[in-house]
Design an enzyme around this catalytic site. Structure first.
Site: not given
Ligand code: AP5
Ligand code: MG
Ligand code: ZN
Length: 216
Positions: A13, A88, A127, A161, A172
């Site tokens: 996203k 969400r 990431r 993160r 998640r």
């Protein structure tokens, strides 16, 4: 133009929203980035959100809707926005409908980024982002041209993160399947749901996004 990108953690996203922002002058509204900014600033919202995010759970609908509703009033959102990470939950989707109606705005499309769960952990744990400009990278799938130097701004410091670890990713994903995936039939029923293949390479996904935008 109002677009929603819908997909599990690691679906791409943020990666695609950045590209749409750069190319079409739309503004990326990432609720995750907004919360991380609030955490970094040490605000009251940030303090509340940090523990929830580190557990991989969802921050309250009330906080999230308030953040988005306020942000949509900013002048830079006039040309259109890409909602990345919002709504969400069904309550957030209903609140969004209401706020768009009040502001006289129309939802143009919801783009589902379809991905298999088993690749997401690798995407997320690899990431990192540029500390200076926020550009996103990946250890394996998206490296800067010169190692350790951001392509966009030349920055040499990068962040990872705190919720990007295998355990939190599992929570998640669970939150996504239980609370967010039910939005797919909600939007399908309204005829605004489009799909791209989130398993394809990053450039191929961008091409599919462009095709969706052309069609609407
Ligand atoms: P948020 O920041 O939104 O995280 P998320 O939804 O878990 O999604 P990610 O940012 O992890 O994934 P992404 O789809 O953006 O993937 P990316 O493009 O980076 O939310 C974080 C937390 O905040 C939540 O857990 C929750 O607690 C809270 N929160 C936020 N919004 C909320 C809301 N509305 N309500 C309640 N709580 C909320 O890609 C991942 C990596 O893969 C990158 O390194 C990228 O380079 C690479 N990659 C991307 N696409 C591809 C591809 N096609 N092929 C190969 N690699 C790829
Ligand atoms: Mg993201
Ligand atoms: Zn940078």
């Amino acid at each position: 133009m109002i677009l929603i990108l819908l997909g599990p953690p690691g679906a791409g996203k943020g990666t695609q929203a950045q590209r749409l922002q750069d190319k079409h002058g739309l503004v990326q509204l990432s609720t995750g980035d907004m919360l991380r900014a609030a955490v970094a600033a040490g605000s009251e919202t940030g303090l509340k959100a940090k523990a929830v995010m580190d557990r991989g759970e969802l921050v309250s609908d009330e906080i999230m809707t308030g953040i988005i509703s306020e942000r949509l009033n900013d002048p830079d959102c006039k040309n259109g926005v890409i909602l990345d990470g919002f709504p969400r939950t069904e309550a957030q989707a209903e609140a969004l409908d209401k706020m768009l109606a009040e502001k006289g705005l129309v939802l143009n499309a919801v783009i589902e980024m379809k991905t298999d769960d088993d690749i997401l952990v690798e995407r997320i744990t690899g990431r990192y982002t540029c500390a200076k400009c926020g550009a996103g990278y990946h250890d394996k799938f998206l490296k800067p041209a010169v190692e350790g130097v951001c392509d966009k701004c030349g920055g040499t410091e990068f962040n990872r993160r705190s919720d990007d670890n295998a355990e939190t990713v599992t929570s998640r994903l669970k939150a996504y399947h239980e609370q967010t995936a039910p939005l797919l039939p909600y939007y399908r029923g309204r005829g605004v749901l489009k799909q791209v293949d989130g398993m394809a390479g990053i450039d191929e996904v961008t091409d599919q996004m462009e095709a969706v935008l052309q069609a609407i």
